[in-house]
Design a protein around this motif. Sequence first.
Motif, PDB file in Angstrom:
ATOM      1  N   THR A 104      51.557  41.158  77.633  1.00  0.00           N
ATOM      2  CA  THR A 104      51.051  42.371  78.287  1.00  0.00           C
ATOM      3  C   THR A 104      52.036  42.878  79.326  1.00  0.00           C
ATOM      4  OG1 THR A 104      48.754  41.679  77.969  1.00  0.00           O
ATOM      5  CG2 THR A 104      49.169  43.325  79.668  1.00  0.00           C
ATOM      6  N   ARG A 105      52.558  41.986  80.135  1.00  0.00           N
ATOM      7  CA  ARG A 105      53.494  42.400  81.185  1.00  0.00           C
ATOM      8  C   ARG A 105      54.854  42.786  80.616  1.00  0.00           C
ATOM      9  NH1 ARG A 105      53.958  38.874  86.306  1.00  0.00           N
ATOM     10  NH2 ARG A 105      54.588  40.918  87.098  1.00  0.00           N
ATOM     11  N   ALA A 106      55.184  42.260  79.427  1.00  0.00           N
ATOM     12  CA  ALA A 106      56.487  42.570  78.840  1.00  0.00           C
ATOM     13  C   ALA A 106      56.508  43.913  78.132  1.00  0.00           C
ATOM     14  CB  ALA A 106      56.893  41.462  77.861  1.00  0.00           C
ATOM     15  N   VAL A 107      55.374  44.316  77.544  1.00  0.00           N
ATOM     16  CA  VAL A 107      55.386  45.527  76.716  1.00  0.00           C
ATOM     17  C   VAL A 107      54.802  46.752  77.415  1.00  0.00           C
ATOM     18  CG1 VAL A 107      55.245  44.126  74.629  1.00  0.00           C
ATOM     19  CG2 VAL A 107      53.145  45.009  75.627  1.00  0.00           C
ATOM     20  N   LEU A 108      53.983  46.546  78.441  1.00  0.00           N
ATOM     21  CA  LEU A 108      53.400  47.693  79.140  1.00  0.00           C
ATOM     22  C   LEU A 108      54.268  48.103  80.324  1.00  0.00           C
ATOM     23  CD1 LEU A 108      49.576  46.832  79.204  1.00  0.00           C
ATOM     24  CD2 LEU A 108      50.818  48.300  77.602  1.00  0.00           C
ATOM     25  N   PRO A 109      54.173  49.361  80.746  1.00  0.00           N
ATOM     26  CA  PRO A 109      54.920  49.792  81.931  1.00  0.00           C
ATOM     27  C   PRO A 109      54.550  48.956  83.152  1.00  0.00           C
ATOM     28  CG  PRO A 109      54.027  51.683  80.746  1.00  0.00           C
ATOM     29  CD  PRO A 109      53.437  50.458  80.113  1.00  0.00           C
ATOM     30  N   GLY A 110      55.530  48.752  84.023  1.00  0.00           N
ATOM     31  CA  GLY A 110      55.338  47.863  85.163  1.00  0.00           C
ATOM     32  C   GLY A 110      54.172  48.222  86.059  1.00  0.00           C
ATOM     33  N   TRP A 111      53.952  49.504  86.311  1.00  0.00           N
ATOM     34  CA  TRP A 111      52.901  49.902  87.254  1.00  0.00           C
ATOM     35  C   TRP A 111      51.504  49.620  86.705  1.00  0.00           C
ATOM     36  CZ3 TRP A 111      49.376  53.548  85.625  1.00  0.00           C
ATOM     37  CH2 TRP A 111      49.738  54.323  84.519  1.00  0.00           C
ATOM     38  N   THR A 112      51.375  49.569  85.365  1.00  0.00           N
ATOM     39  CA  THR A 112      50.047  49.319  84.776  1.00  0.00           C
ATOM     40  C   THR A 112      49.637  47.851  84.878  1.00  0.00           C
ATOM     41  OG1 THR A 112      50.968  48.935  82.566  1.00  0.00           O
ATOM     42  CG2 THR A 112      50.367  51.208  83.140  1.00  0.00           C
ATOM     43  N   THR A 113      50.600  46.968  85.104  1.00  0.00           N
ATOM     44  CA  THR A 113      50.289  45.535  85.152  1.00  0.00           C
ATOM     45  C   THR A 113      50.345  44.984  86.577  1.00  0.00           C
ATOM     46  OG1 THR A 113      52.615  44.965  84.738  1.00  0.00           O
ATOM     47  CG2 THR A 113      51.178  45.193  82.819  1.00  0.00           C
ATOM     48  N   LEU A 114      50.376  45.870  87.574  1.00  0.00           N
ATOM     49  CA  LEU A 114      50.423  45.401  88.967  1.00  0.00           C
ATOM     50  C   LEU A 114      49.209  44.542  89.335  1.00  0.00           C
ATOM     51  CD1 LEU A 114      51.904  48.479  90.915  1.00  0.00           C
ATOM     52  CD2 LEU A 114      52.989  46.267  90.442  1.00  0.00           C
ATOM     53  N   PRO A 115      47.976  44.947  88.965  1.00  0.00           N
ATOM     54  CA  PRO A 115      46.826  44.084  89.296  1.00  0.00           C
ATOM     55  C   PRO A 115      46.933  42.703  88.650  1.00  0.00           C
ATOM     56  CG  PRO A 115      46.078  46.286  88.718  1.00  0.00           C
ATOM     57  CD  PRO A 115      47.531  46.221  88.361  1.00  0.00           C
ATOM     58  N   LEU A 116      47.365  42.673  87.384  1.00  0.00           N
ATOM     59  CA  LEU A 116      47.527  41.397  86.704  1.00  0.00           C
ATOM     60  C   LEU A 116      48.608  40.561  87.377  1.00  0.00           C
ATOM     61  CD1 LEU A 116      46.966  39.419  84.391  1.00  0.00           C
ATOM     62  CD2 LEU A 116      48.562  40.749  82.971  1.00  0.00           C
ATOM     63  N   GLY A 117      49.708  41.198  87.750  1.00  0.00           N
ATOM     64  CA  GLY A 117      50.779  40.484  88.436  1.00  0.00           C
ATOM     65  C   GLY A 117      50.323  39.910  89.766  1.00  0.00           C
ATOM     66  N   PHE A 118      49.496  40.682  90.497  1.00  0.00           N
ATOM     67  CA  PHE A 118      48.973  40.204  91.780  1.00  0.00           C
ATOM     68  C   PHE A 118      48.052  39.005  91.571  1.00  0.00           C
ATOM     69  CE2 PHE A 118      45.631  40.335  95.062  1.00  0.00           C
ATOM     70  CZ  PHE A 118      46.415  40.150  96.191  1.00  0.00           C
ATOM     71  N   PHE A 119      47.208  39.087  90.542  1.00  0.00           N
ATOM     72  CA  PHE A 119      46.302  37.979  90.214  1.00  0.00           C
ATOM     73  C   PHE A 119      47.083  36.706  89.903  1.00  0.00           C
ATOM     74  CE2 PHE A 119      44.184  35.605  86.758  1.00  0.00           C
ATOM     75  CZ  PHE A 119      43.028  35.209  87.414  1.00  0.00           C
ATOM     76  N   LEU A 120      48.132  36.819  89.112  1.00  0.00           N
ATOM     77  CA  LEU A 120      48.934  35.653  88.751  1.00  0.00           C
ATOM     78  C   LEU A 120      49.727  35.125  89.945  1.00  0.00           C
ATOM     79  CD1 LEU A 120      50.213  36.816  85.244  1.00  0.00           C
ATOM     80  CD2 LEU A 120      48.382  35.191  85.736  1.00  0.00           C
ATOM     81  N   ASP A 121      50.163  36.022  90.810  1.00  0.00           N
ATOM     82  CA  ASP A 121      50.902  35.595  92.003  1.00  0.00           C
ATOM     83  C   ASP A 121      50.040  34.728  92.918  1.00  0.00           C
ATOM     84  OD1 ASP A 121      53.323  36.728  91.372  1.00  0.00           O
ATOM     85  OD2 ASP A 121      52.922  38.617  92.412  1.00  0.00           O
ATOM     86  N   ILE A 122      48.744  34.980  92.926  1.00  0.00           N
ATOM     87  CA  ILE A 122      47.842  34.161  93.748  1.00  0.00           C
ATOM     88  C   ILE A 122      47.912  32.706  93.292  1.00  0.00           C
ATOM     89  CG2 ILE A 122      45.428  33.699  94.314  1.00  0.00           C
ATOM     90  CD1 ILE A 122      44.930  36.709  94.184  1.00  0.00           C
ATOM     91  N   THR A 154      48.459  27.057  85.146  1.00  0.00           N
ATOM     92  CA  THR A 154      49.472  26.983  84.101  1.00  0.00           C
ATOM     93  C   THR A 154      49.767  28.359  83.516  1.00  0.00           C
ATOM     94  OG1 THR A 154      48.762  24.744  83.528  1.00  0.00           O
ATOM     95  CG2 THR A 154      50.043  25.929  81.876  1.00  0.00           C
ATOM     96  N   SER A 155      48.716  29.160  83.320  1.00  0.00           N
ATOM     97  CA  SER A 155      48.914  30.496  82.737  1.00  0.00           C
ATOM     98  C   SER A 155      49.787  31.378  83.611  1.00  0.00           C
ATOM     99  CB  SER A 155      47.563  31.163  82.488  1.00  0.00           C
ATOM    100  OG  SER A 155      46.954  31.563  83.705  1.00  0.00           O
ATOM    101  N   SER A 156      49.703  31.199  84.934  1.00  0.00           N
ATOM    102  CA  SER A 156      50.498  32.032  85.832  1.00  0.00           C
ATOM    103  C   SER A 156      51.988  31.770  85.657  1.00  0.00           C
ATOM    104  CB  SER A 156      50.087  31.791  87.286  1.00  0.00           C
ATOM    105  OG  SER A 156      50.416  30.473  87.701  1.00  0.00           O
TER     106      SER A 156
END
Length: 218
Positions: free
Chosen positions: A42-60, A98-100
């Motif tokens: 998802t983060r590789a194929v979608l534009p960066g701004w659309t995956t910001l919430p997901l990126g923040f979740f994984l960063d936690i 692990t998923s993060s």
Amino acid sequence: MFQTAFSLNDLWFMAQGAGWTLLITAIAMVGGTVLGLVFGVTRAVLPGWTTLPLGFFLDIFRSVPLLIQLILANSFIPILGFRASPFAVSCIVLALYTSSYCSEIVRGGVQAVPQTTRRAARSLGMTWWQDMTEIVYPMALRVMLPSWIGLTLGVMKDTALVGWIGVIELLKSSQILITRMQNEPLFILIIAGVIYFLISFPISRLGARLESRFREND
């Protein structure tokens, strides 16, 4: 002459702890890898701004120490009205943890495939799914495998922290024996270290063997 009160029953107790360590590791890696594939692609194929919430979740999950995650999850899950054993909490938290990391491994592997190769595949009439399964994944797997093996070994060692919430895995079983036989802590820890090595070494060798096969097929 060296004498010890350590018995075969004690060794069997540690072996049972090692079994729980392996089981938690297996569940965490299967769940974390599946989620990591979804998140990473998802983060590789979608534009960066659309995956910001997901990126923040994984960063936690990457930023907060695993021990804190385990203790908080074990404390708040019952408050939210759910019933979960310490074992279940351990598997859930470790799978998300692990998923993060796995998502970054997958994202890096997918982005390592040259765009020219992907464009050539699409120009031949391949669908997006065919492109991903027949072109991207086989090539990305060679990039991802060493990091995934390292992650597996890291998660196996991180299972030592689940003893804080009541799961009697390998290290916790060792601590229980140390408390009972207070004059032999080093001997017990040496045995625990040997067991960790015995269950980790085959995984690292398997990873090296797969890498060598990939190189032979180049």
